[in-house]
Design a protein around this motif. Structure first.
Motif, short mmCIF file in Angstrom:
data_model
loop_
_atom_site.label_atom_id
_atom_site.label_comp_id
_atom_site.label_asym_id
_atom_site.label_seq_id
_atom_site.Cartn_x
_atom_site.Cartn_y
_atom_site.Cartn_z
N VAL A 36 31.24 1.89 20.61
CA VAL A 36 32.17 0.76 20.58
C VAL A 36 32.63 0.64 19.14
CG1 VAL A 36 32.48 -1.71 20.98
CG2 VAL A 36 30.98 -0.39 22.48
N THR A 37 33.94 0.86 18.91
CA THR A 37 34.44 0.82 17.53
C THR A 37 34.78 -0.60 17.10
OG1 THR A 37 36.61 1.47 18.38
CG2 THR A 37 35.25 3.19 17.41
N TYR A 38 35.51 -1.33 17.92
CA TYR A 38 35.78 -2.74 17.63
C TYR A 38 36.25 -3.44 18.89
CZ TYR A 38 40.77 -1.52 17.20
OH TYR A 38 42.04 -1.07 17.43
N VAL A 39 36.28 -4.78 18.81
CA VAL A 39 36.66 -5.60 19.96
C VAL A 39 37.74 -6.58 19.52
CG1 VAL A 39 35.84 -7.32 21.64
CG2 VAL A 39 34.34 -5.44 20.96
N GLU A 40 38.77 -6.68 20.33
CA GLU A 40 39.82 -7.69 20.10
C GLU A 40 39.65 -8.76 21.17
OE1 GLU A 40 44.01 -6.05 19.13
OE2 GLU A 40 43.00 -4.52 20.36
N VAL A 41 39.54 -10.01 20.74
CA VAL A 41 39.42 -11.10 21.70
C VAL A 41 40.70 -11.94 21.62
CG1 VAL A 41 38.07 -13.15 22.35
CG2 VAL A 41 36.92 -11.14 21.43
N ALA A 42 41.24 -12.28 22.79
CA ALA A 42 42.44 -13.12 22.84
C ALA A 42 42.11 -14.50 22.30
CB ALA A 42 42.94 -13.22 24.29
N ALA A 43 43.11 -15.17 21.74
CA ALA A 43 42.90 -16.49 21.14
C ALA A 43 42.32 -17.50 22.14
CB ALA A 43 44.21 -17.01 20.56
N ASP A 44 42.69 -17.36 23.41
CA ASP A 44 42.15 -18.30 24.42
C ASP A 44 40.77 -17.88 24.92
OD1 ASP A 44 42.67 -16.15 26.07
OD2 ASP A 44 44.13 -17.20 27.34
N MET A 45 40.24 -16.79 24.38
CA MET A 45 38.90 -16.28 24.70
C MET A 45 38.74 -15.84 26.15
SD MET A 45 36.95 -16.79 21.82
CE MET A 45 35.27 -17.21 22.22
N HIS A 47 40.17 -12.96 27.45
CA HIS A 47 40.21 -11.50 27.56
C HIS A 47 39.68 -10.87 26.28
CE1 HIS A 47 42.66 -11.69 31.19
NE2 HIS A 47 43.30 -12.68 30.60
N ALA A 48 39.02 -9.74 26.46
CA ALA A 48 38.55 -8.98 25.30
C ALA A 48 38.85 -7.52 25.54
CB ALA A 48 37.05 -9.19 25.10
N LYS A 49 39.47 -6.90 24.55
CA LYS A 49 39.78 -5.48 24.63
C LYS A 49 38.70 -4.76 23.82
CE LYS A 49 44.35 -4.57 24.74
NZ LYS A 49 45.67 -4.25 24.20
N VAL A 50 37.91 -3.95 24.51
CA VAL A 50 36.81 -3.24 23.86
C VAL A 50 37.28 -1.82 23.56
CG1 VAL A 50 34.41 -2.49 24.08
CG2 VAL A 50 35.15 -4.63 25.17
N HIS A 51 37.43 -1.52 22.28
CA HIS A 51 37.88 -0.19 21.87
C HIS A 51 36.66 0.71 21.75
CE1 HIS A 51 42.07 -1.30 20.80
NE2 HIS A 51 41.51 -2.49 20.76
N VAL A 52 36.71 1.83 22.47
CA VAL A 52 35.58 2.76 22.44
C VAL A 52 36.03 4.15 22.02
CG1 VAL A 52 34.21 1.55 24.19
CG2 VAL A 52 35.82 3.30 24.91
N SER A 64 34.09 8.58 31.13
CA SER A 64 33.38 7.49 30.46
C SER A 64 34.12 6.17 30.60
CB SER A 64 33.17 7.82 28.97
OG SER A 64 32.23 8.85 28.84
N LEU A 65 35.44 6.20 30.42
CA LEU A 65 36.23 4.98 30.57
C LEU A 65 36.12 4.44 31.99
CD1 LEU A 65 39.68 5.21 28.72
CD2 LEU A 65 37.86 3.56 28.41
N TYR A 66 36.18 5.32 32.96
CA TYR A 66 36.07 4.95 34.37
C TYR A 66 34.71 4.30 34.63
CZ TYR A 66 36.66 5.39 39.44
OH TYR A 66 36.79 5.12 40.77
N PHE A 93 38.39 -1.94 28.77
CA PHE A 93 38.01 -0.85 27.87
C PHE A 93 39.21 0.03 27.58
CE2 PHE A 93 34.13 -2.28 29.80
CZ PHE A 93 33.27 -2.31 28.74
N VAL A 94 39.43 0.31 26.29
CA VAL A 94 40.52 1.19 25.89
C VAL A 94 39.95 2.25 24.94
CG1 VAL A 94 42.42 -0.42 26.22
CG2 VAL A 94 41.22 -0.39 24.06
N LEU A 95 40.56 3.42 25.00
CA LEU A 95 40.12 4.52 24.17
C LEU A 95 40.66 4.36 22.75
CD1 LEU A 95 38.35 6.81 24.97
CD2 LEU A 95 40.37 8.17 25.48
N ASP A 96 39.77 4.41 21.79
CA ASP A 96 40.17 4.35 20.39
C ASP A 96 40.39 5.78 19.91
OD1 ASP A 96 40.48 4.04 17.70
OD2 ASP A 96 38.67 2.88 17.37
#
Length: 109
Positions: A36-45, A47-52, A64-66, A93-96
């Protein structure tokens, strides 16, 4: 505490929880060599996009993404126990590609 600080703390907590769970708890054979490289969390908390980053070819990365998407519910439950918010962010999950690109550049050099 300002909202951006809260979001930042949540992102860091999510990164830790998800990283640890991938390492220790997930027994899915599709999920291998994932960082897990980093995580972006939406301001309203909500949704979180987990970059892997996934070591391996495109097929391995897709597998792995699946696998991670299938484990998202379990991982969200782990996150819910760790962070105390009204909503547990939905994990996507999104691929970094950054790490992969830097390795390719390294090889070229």
């Amino acid at each position: 505490m300002s909202s951006s600080r809260r979001v930042q703390k949540a992102a860091e907590a999510i990164r830790e929880v998800v990283s640890l769970a991938i390492l220790m708890d997930l027994k899915d054979p599709r999920i291998e060599h994932v960082t897990v490289t980093y995580v972006e969390v939406a301001a309203d908390m909500r949704h979180a996009k987990v970059h892997v980053s996934v070591m391996g070819d495109d097929t391995q990365q897709r597998k792995s993404l699946y696998g991670l998407q299938h484990a998202a519910g379990y991982l969200q439950m782990k996150v819910a126990k760790r962070i105390d918010t009204r909503y547990t962010p939905r994990l996507k999950f999104v691929l970094d590609q950054g790490v992969k690109k830097s390795i390719e550049i390294e090889k070229i050099l």
